[in-house]
Design a protein around this motif. Structure first.
Motif, PDB file in Angstrom:
ATOM      1  N   GLY A  51       0.812  -1.224   0.000  1.00 33.04           N
ATOM      2  CA  GLY A  51       0.000   0.000   0.000  1.00 33.04           C
ATOM      3  C   GLY A  51       0.838   1.262   0.000  1.00 33.04           C
ATOM      4  N   LEU A  52       2.033   1.205  -0.594  1.00 36.44           N
ATOM      5  CA  LEU A  52       2.919   2.374  -0.534  1.00 36.44           C
ATOM      6  C   LEU A  52       2.681   3.403  -1.644  1.00 36.44           C
ATOM      7  CD1 LEU A  52       6.378   0.806   0.507  1.00 36.44           C
ATOM      8  CD2 LEU A  52       4.591   1.806   1.953  1.00 36.44           C
ATOM      9  N   SER A  53       1.867   3.071  -2.653  1.00 35.97           N
ATOM     10  CA  SER A  53       1.763   3.980  -3.800  1.00 35.97           C
ATOM     11  C   SER A  53       1.198   5.352  -3.434  1.00 35.97           C
ATOM     12  CB  SER A  53       0.919   3.359  -4.915  1.00 35.97           C
ATOM     13  OG  SER A  53      -0.437   3.300  -4.524  1.00 35.97           O
ATOM     14  N   HIS A  54       0.463   5.409  -2.329  1.00 37.64           N
ATOM     15  CA  HIS A  54      -0.089   6.699  -1.885  1.00 37.64           C
ATOM     16  C   HIS A  54       0.475   7.117  -0.533  1.00 37.64           C
ATOM     17  CE1 HIS A  54      -2.802   5.760  -5.134  1.00 37.64           C
ATOM     18  NE2 HIS A  54      -3.442   6.900  -4.989  1.00 37.64           N
ATOM     19  N   HIS A  55       1.579   6.527  -0.133  1.00 32.62           N
ATOM     20  CA  HIS A  55       2.113   6.817   1.205  1.00 32.62           C
ATOM     21  C   HIS A  55       2.550   8.283   1.295  1.00 32.62           C
ATOM     22  CE1 HIS A  55       4.430   6.632   4.864  1.00 32.62           C
ATOM     23  NE2 HIS A  55       4.060   5.381   5.048  1.00 32.62           N
ATOM     24  N   PRO A  56       2.039   9.016   2.305  1.00 31.07           N
ATOM     25  CA  PRO A  56       2.325  10.462   2.370  1.00 31.07           C
ATOM     26  C   PRO A  56       3.822  10.783   2.389  1.00 31.07           C
ATOM     27  CG  PRO A  56       0.772   9.789   4.106  1.00 31.07           C
ATOM     28  CD  PRO A  56       1.157   8.545   3.369  1.00 31.07           C
ATOM     29  N   ARG A  57       4.617   9.970   3.052  1.00 31.34           N
ATOM     30  CA  ARG A  57       6.057  10.256   3.103  1.00 31.34           C
ATOM     31  C   ARG A  57       6.697  10.138   1.727  1.00 31.34           C
ATOM     32  NH1 ARG A  57       8.216   6.372   7.673  1.00 31.34           N
ATOM     33  NH2 ARG A  57       9.971   6.265   6.236  1.00 31.34           N
ATOM     34  N   ILE A  58       6.208   9.173   0.937  1.00 33.58           N
ATOM     35  CA  ILE A  58       6.807   8.955  -0.390  1.00 33.58           C
ATOM     36  C   ILE A  58       6.317  10.029  -1.365  1.00 33.58           C
ATOM     37  CG2 ILE A  58       7.094   7.281  -2.261  1.00 33.58           C
ATOM     38  CD1 ILE A  58       6.578   5.071  -0.151  1.00 33.58           C
ATOM     39  N   VAL A  59       5.027  10.353  -1.273  1.00 30.19           N
ATOM     40  CA  VAL A  59       4.477  11.427  -2.113  1.00 30.19           C
ATOM     41  C   VAL A  59       5.229  12.727  -1.822  1.00 30.19           C
ATOM     42  CG1 VAL A  59       2.419  12.842  -2.537  1.00 30.19           C
ATOM     43  CG2 VAL A  59       2.193  10.346  -2.266  1.00 30.19           C
ATOM     44  N   ASN A  60       5.442  12.987  -0.566  1.00 30.94           N
ATOM     45  CA  ASN A  60       6.138  14.206  -0.165  1.00 30.94           C
ATOM     46  C   ASN A  60       7.587  14.218  -0.675  1.00 30.94           C
ATOM     47  OD1 ASN A  60       6.269  16.686   1.355  1.00 30.94           O
ATOM     48  ND2 ASN A  60       7.602  15.567   2.773  1.00 30.94           N
ATOM     49  N   ALA A  61       8.238  13.063  -0.597  1.00 33.31           N
ATOM     50  CA  ALA A  61       9.627  12.984  -1.068  1.00 33.31           C
ATOM     51  C   ALA A  61       9.700  13.282  -2.567  1.00 33.31           C
ATOM     52  CB  ALA A  61      10.207  11.600  -0.780  1.00 33.31           C
ATOM     53  N   TRP A  62       8.704  12.799  -3.303  1.00 36.47           N
ATOM     54  CA  TRP A  62       8.695  13.054  -4.761  1.00 36.47           C
ATOM     55  C   TRP A  62       8.500  14.561  -5.001  1.00 36.47           C
ATOM     56  CZ3 TRP A  62       6.962   8.717  -8.454  1.00 36.47           C
ATOM     57  CH2 TRP A  62       7.209   9.076  -9.783  1.00 36.47           C
ATOM     58  N   GLN A  63       7.566  15.156  -4.245  1.00 43.49           N
ATOM     59  CA  GLN A  63       7.310  16.604  -4.417  1.00 43.49           C
ATOM     60  C   GLN A  63       8.557  17.430  -4.088  1.00 43.49           C
ATOM     61  OE1 GLN A  63       3.909  16.655  -1.845  1.00 43.49           O
ATOM     62  NE2 GLN A  63       2.443  16.667  -3.544  1.00 43.49           N
TER      63      GLN A  63
END
Ligand SMILES: *Cc1c(COP(=O)(O)O)cnc(C)c1O
Length: 383
Positions: A51-63
């Protein structure tokens, strides 16, 4: 025959065979649910196992990565596309899995094509498990080497192939967890055979990495095997996309000279690599997610006992139900969708004729109630 006629004929053939493929536009999709044409479904066909595709930490890292490095690499890694995040991630992956080197690729498909094309010469042979992914089998069959397939997960079948003559080198190819069957390869036995014959072993662990083994280090780590070449991909448990080859120093240098997908293609965007670094941290710290996934798998398998379709010998997130006939598999998938459960029917030529199946994939993001709902619908449909 003109190009247009040839195209029309191929399409007509596909339709007649009932093998016509279509894409379905989803308005929204995550590891647990999706919406299509205004309707909501539980999603049992994603590869987003943690379930990592929407993980806030990963989304934030991409941004943050995009703000700092822009959205594109600006060129091949051999020109100016090799940037700090990529240098760091390659080192982190190598350290994590205990290899001297890791090389990033834009996708698992590209990695497999590139690696096999760079390695395999005319006198060589590739011995691949029969159920290996299309990206491996196609690369092998397009290479000048001889491709021989061996019976799925059967070391004796590999041994028989290895006993045959070969004037060049041998590459044994298999997967950690098989994408359509969900079962695991007997890696230690395969590796031992490969070593006895001075062959190299390539393991594509697209479905094992992040999910099994200590800290999610995958099938090879779990089975205490270090193949000569290990491919991991980031479109499944990592929730992003991309891939890496783990190998020794010389092999990495060789790929940098000869793997055309690395040389003549734009490097993976540095912002995406920032997301991948965060995804790696989430995977490493993901024991709780892996435990939730294991509980969901156990819940499903216990509840699916007694269904009229055969389960496979799989303890992974991939839990296929063998239906047999294509039409029956498609119809079953459609009935489940009517009941709010989105499951994919997998048909030939992706799987052997007569083995059409529902490919149910589970995720740590599913709630126990979601699994129960799927089981309820399956039991109601199967009786
Ligand atoms: C999904 C998959 C690939 C392709 O990886 P992408 O990164 O999606 O291109 C390769 N090998 C196996 C075994 C896979 O399941």
């Amino acid at each position: 025959m003109s190009w247009s006629q040839r195209i029309q004929q191929a399409l007509e053939q596909r339709r007649q065979n009932g093998q016509y493929r279509q894409r379905t536009p989803c308005q929204q999709a995550d590891a647990r649910s999706l919406s299509i044409a205004g309707a909501d479904y539980l999603n049992f066909s994603a590869n987003d196992y943690l379930g990592l595709s929407h993980h806030p930490r990963i989304v934030n890292a991409w941004q943050q990565g995009a703000a700092r490095y822009g959205v594109g690499a600006g060129g091949s890694a051999h020109i100016t596309g090799f940037r700090t995040p990529q240098v760091d991630l390659e080192q982190q992956l190598a350290d994590w899995l205990g290899y001297p080197r890791a090389l990033l690729f834009i996708s698992g498909f590209a990695a497999n094509q590139a690696i096999i094309a760079a390695l395999a010469g005319k006198d060589d042979r590739i011995l691949a498990d029969k159920l290996s992914h299309a990206s491996l089998l196609e690369a092998a069959s397009h290479s000048p080497a001889t491709l021989r397939r061996f019976a799925h997960n059967q070391p004796q079948a590999l041994a028989a192939r290895l006993a045959g003559p070969c004037s060049g080198e041998t590459l044994v190819v298999t997967e950690g967890v098989f994408s359509m069957d969900g079962d695991s390869a007997p890696l230690a036995a395969l590796h031992q055979l490969a070593q006895q014959h001075n062959a190299w072993l390539l393991v594509d662990d697209a479905h094992g990495i992040g999910v099994c083994g200590e800290q999610g280090r995958g099938s090879c780590w779990q089975q205490a095997v270090k193949p000569d070449l290990q491919i991991i991909t980031f479109g499944k448990a990592f929730g992003v996309s991309g891939a890496a080859l783990l190998c020794d120093d010389d092999t990495a240098e060789f790929m940098l000279q000869f793997a055309r997908h690395l040389i003549y293609s734009t490097a993976i965007p540095p912002a995406q690599v920032c997301a991948l670094q965060e995804a790696l941290r989430c995977v490493q710290q993901g024991d709780e997610l892996r435990q939730r996934l294991r509980q969901n798998i156990a819940r499903f398998r216990a509840g699916a006992d007694g269904l009229r379709w055969q389960m496979m010998n799989a303890d992974s997130a991939i839990q296929p139900l063998l239906v047999g006939e294509e039409g029956a598999a498609v119809e079953l998938a459609a009935r489940l969708r009517q009941q709010g459960c989105w499951v994919s029917a997998i048909r030939p030529p992706t799987v052997p004729p007569g083995t059409a199946r529902l490919r149910i994939t589970l995720s740590a993001a599913h709630l126990p109630d979601d699994i129960d709902r799927l089981l309820e619908v399956l039991h109601a449909t199967g009786d």
